[in-house]
Design a protein around this motif. Structure first.
Motif: not given
Lengths: 280, 280
Positions: A140-141, A233-234, A260-263, A267-270
């Protein structure tokens, strides 16, 4: 790259370097109903990651202790995961078994990373273990082809990705690093032994006029994936954002995403794209 | 690479970036009995280097002023020498002529360094100037094949030099940097936009077990030598010594030594070889 261990059984030995991935592999193994035993490498593994699992702290070069722990816990499959720095000979202090294995590694100790890791996987195989890739448990990653988050590369970014692919493939054929940063066709930085985070920091300092820029990260063609999968990673995303890049392109199925969720959220936030490339 | 300007005459215009080389070119030109006029780029040229010569301080993008100064001083031959950073568009502020030339450079502004420098040399040629390479005047600073100082590469260093040549040639085909650092077959660092000094500093931080290591520096195959000759100076040698390398290999005839005597003295003092490779 297809998970091959869904129906296997027995304890999985996790040789744990730094970062959170050893814990994620352990959780994935446990979710399959298999027991876990962790070899936590001193100076590398993180105590908070190791603590929830049965484990032993071992020096990197104490191969005798490593093999006997793995045998005592009946680990047939083993996974090497999380970064370790190649130690200096002065700091190595191998035990007797370690010295024997170092001799078997021989010239590979002085070869590129691929040579060394490949030799290590071979030696562990000769000792009767099956070395599994972390990606066989963390399917899943692995990301997927196309955009993982909200953003996609525009035409300029696609052209930088194509140039980056050409560069990283040429580097890979020479057994150099896994990544480069390209901005408007100019190669800002190329990764060798310093790692992706240091390369991103450098790229931030030598940007050219104009916007954009991409990080391209691939497996080296000859790379022993079982011992050294590229990871994102983040922290990678923070570094890419600080370098004002427009996104990150990676090999879908050949790159481990740490959380993956945090990544995707970072990415969306940045405003960065995370773009999975089909394996070539 | 043979000096071609021994019998030429008229004023030589020197477009001076940073470091001591503009002054060395001026002295070499003057020694041939030819007058010199220096265009000193603001924020880049060093006042103490420029002061002894007839000169004008000019912003990098003030192309109109540059061309009229060169014409007013009847400079037929011009030399571009000394590092300038590619400015951001915001800092560029071209004059009218500068804007016209920027438009003629067009896409080359976004290409690799080679593309940009090649285009600049072409534009200056179209304006009626003959762009000379600094090496045409500084033939004594070009090094020679073999050892320049007391030390020579041993077998291990020769093998690292061969690996480094393979790497730098591959990079050059991709229009990336001019150098890399290799230690016992492992590529520690690869140069892109950050420059040799930054690469050496990084190499010091990711040395592998064992001694040795070499810096290999070459012209890129497509490089416009008239605009960007690789240089080696006492600072390069300090950096190589701090990275505990055993020496530096460069292309004899294709590399400018900043103060050759000081380079050899520094290399001898640090126990480093300076090894000139035959042009390939």
């Amino acid at each position: 790259m297809t998970p091959r261990v869904e129906h296997a059984s027995g304890c999985v030995g996790i040789l744990a370097g730094g970062g959170p991935l050893p814990g994620q592999v352990a959780a994935a193994v446990a979710a399959q109903g298999r027991p876990v035993f962790m070899i936590a490498f001193q100076d590398f593994a993180e105590p908070s990651v190791v603590a929830p699992w049965p484990h032993a702290w071992v020096r990197l070069a104490a191969a005798g202790q490593i093999l006997s722990e793995l045998r005592a816990h009946r680990c047939g499959d083993i996974v090497l995961i999380g970064p370790v720095r190649r130690p200096s000979f002065r700091d190595l202090r191998p035990d007797a078994e370690g010295a024997r294995i170092l001799a078997r590694l021989g010239r590979a100790l002085f070869a590129g990373d691929d040579g060394l890791l490949g030799a290590l996987v071979r030696v562990l195989g000769e000792e009767g273990f099956t070395v599994r890739g972390a990606h066989e448990f963390l399917s899943r990653s692995l990301g997927k082809v196309g955009a993982l988050g909200r953003y996609t590369p525009d035409e300029g970014a696609q052209s930088d990705i194509a140039r980056g692919l050409e560069v990283v493939r040429a580097l890979g054929r020479l057994d150099i690093g896994q990544g480069c940063v390209v901005q408007n066709g100019v190669v800002l930085a190329v990764e060798a032994m310093e790692g992706t985070d240091a390369m991103l920091e450098r790229a931030a300092g030598c940007r050219q006029p104009g916007t954009g820029g991409v990080l391209v990260k691939l497996c080296k063609p000859e790379q022993e994936r079982r011992a050294d999968m590229p990871t994102i990673g983040p922290k990678t995303i923070e570094g890419a954002a600080r370098a004002k890049l427009s996104g990150i392109a990676f090999e879908a199925g050949g790159t481990l995403l740490i959380d993956p969720q945090a990544c995707v959220a970072a990415a969306d936030a940045a405003g960065l794209f995370l773009w999975g490339l089909a394996e070539s």
